[in-house]
Scaffold this active site. Structure first.
Site: not given
Ligand code: FAD
Length: 473
Positions: A115, A452
């Protein structure tokens, strides 16, 4: 579907985006959710869930290694990595299926594709699936409100080309075809130490290279010391305060140069130096939405961007990159769209959990942060070595540290920070998080009973000690 109109169009189906879709739909809004790759985003597919699943495999190995101490004669015969990978994928598939089902039950329209926001700030052009923007197959959907939730991707280092086995980021590491015999983890933040801990338990020889003065630099210093000691005991080598300067790949693996002319060689290098916002896919250059030089979309406390009718949430804005922060930002944005008054998120009191061995969990100010903020501070610290349940489970490395404001009589007043390291502390942070966010005092919290024998008794003891009296503490 062409030119369909919705109350809200959300771009990005990670925790922030799908969270906003679920919460908005539960409040009666008609919602479209655009996702270019996989619903569940980083968290479900290449983040929190697979990382924790692999750490659980490591925990099983640890249990077997120590089984003899309990009189259980067991011997691990090795790791069948393909089974581990299948189990991990099975859990991801179930969770992604669950989220998809929830979205469908709430009549959210899921749109497959990338998008981009149009200059009118109300239309979203979707280029279907893998179809590139500008090619045929595009569709336009419009919304009264737009939420940008494009998330983040791993940062990389120039000169460290990413492949699927030798030089990897977290994305590739979570699907690595076989576990390396040796590994260098560049970056000792939460993700880096989780990988280091997991691999070390499964038999990999691990070295962490960290540019900051210590690993887990944002944690309270006393917690870091416990993790460092434990890592050392388990053979994890930590080199902090060093910058990497390059790598060469040869028959013996990858040799990484760092510090003042030092080198280390390993089968695999895990580049784990943080994540950058993934805003470039959103077409914002053609809009008025403000994006900073690092790619973060500007947002206020209600997650509003500088353009009316457009919100931004999750990792794509410059707040804590945590799935649960994304969920809460989703709730804030939807509440604001509904014309209600969202409760601002207290970012300085978020719960943080790191699932390495020993686990780390905290909320609120570290001792140093509290002092820097001008508080007269009193601290209560208790080690897990004296806790009955910790002895029973055989995991006594750990510490509870409570930071409170010192009252005139010398006892602890308002609890400013709760810092835990030790067995299952990620499951125990809840009451510490509530205490910090409720701005509860030590004497208020000390009245509550801890069951406990539990590991959480140590939290109760630590709080009670701040009142000037104690049971076992
Ligand atoms: P994302 O999860 O990155 O999702 C964004 C989505 O948008 C993606 O699916 C992408 O494909 C989609 N997208 C992007 N641009 C477009 C577009 N133009 N059109 C359509 N779709 C699009 N957080 C925790 O709280 N606890 C944890 O234990 C933890 N462990 C982690 C371990 C690892 C190895 C990693 C890498 C991250 C971890 N995190 C953890 C962080 C957490 O995964 C992220 O903070 C979280 O996923 C962010 O959510 P979000 O929805 O902002 O982004």
């Amino acid at each position: 579907m062409t030119n369909q109109h919705f109350d809200v169009v959300i771009i990005g189906g990670g925790p922030a985006g799908y969270g906003a879709a679920l919460y908005g739909a539960s409040a009666g809004l008609n919602i479209a959710l655009v996702e270019r790759h996989k619903l569940g985003g980083t968290c479900l597919n290449v983040g929190c869930i697979p990382a924790k699943e692999l750490l659980e495999t490591a925990a099983i190995q640890r249990v077997i290694n120590h089984a003899g101490e309990f009189g259980v004669l067991a011997e691990a015969q090795g790791i069948d990595w393909s089974v581990t990978m299948d189990r991990k994928q099975g859990i991801i598939d179930k969770l992604v299926g669950g989220v998809t089902g929830l979205l469908k039950n709430r009549k959210v329209t899921i749109v497959d594709g990338t998008g981009t926001l149009s200059p009118d700030h109300r239309s979203v052009i979707v280029a279907g699936g893998t179809v590139a923007p500008g090619s045929s197959g595009e569709q336009t959907i419009t919304g009264d409100s737009i939420i940008l939730a494009a998330g983040s991707v791993p940062r990389t280092i120039p000169g460290f080309p990413i492949d699927s086995q030798q030089i990897v980021t977290s994305d590739e590491m979570l699907s690595i075809p076989e576990l390396p015999k040796s590994a260098i983890v560049i970056g000792g933040g939460a993700i880096g130490v989780e990988f280091a801990s997991m691999m070390a338990d499964l038999g990999t020889d691990v070295t962490i290279l960290e540019a900051a003065p210590s690993i887990l630099i944002n944690c309270d210093r006393d917690l870091i010391k416990v993790v460092e000691r434990n890592f050392k005991k388990r053979g994890i080598k930590i080199r902090d305060g060093v910058m990497v300067s390059g790598q060469t790949t040869g028959p013996d693996g990858v040799t990484v140069s760092f510090g003042e002319d030092e080198q280390v060689t390993a089968d695999t290098v895990v580049v784990s130096i943080g994540r950058r916002p993934f805003s470039e896919t959103l077409g914002l250059a053609n809009t008025q939405v403000a994006v900073d030089e690092r790619g973060f979309i500007g947002a206020d406390q209600n997650c509003r961007t500088n353009v009316a009718g457009v919100w931004a949430i999750g990792d794509v804005i410059d707040t804590a990159q945590l799935a649960h922060a994304g969920f809460m930002e989703a709730i804030v944005a939807i509440t604001d769209i509904l014309g209600e008054h969202p409760v601002p998120i207290a970012y300085d009191k978020l719960p943080w959990c790191i699932y390495c061995q020993p686990e780390v969990a905290f909320a609120g100010l570290t001792e140093q942060e509290a002092k820097d903020a001008g508080y007269d501070v009193i601290v209560s610290k208790h080690r897990y070595s004296g806790n009955s349940r910790a002895m029973i489970v055989g995991e006594t490395d750990g510490l509870v540290k409570i930071v409170a404001e010192k009252q005139a009589d010398g006892t602890g007043g308002v609890i400013l920070g709760v810092h835990l390291v030790g067995p299952w502390v990620t499951e125990q942070l809840g009451q510490g998080y509530l205490a910090v966010n409720w701005e509860a005092t030590a004497s208020e919290v000390a009245q509550f009973i801890q069951p406990h024998p539990t590991i959480s008794e140590l939290f109760g003891e630590s709080v009670m000690a701040l009142t000037g009296r104690s049971l076992h503490g």
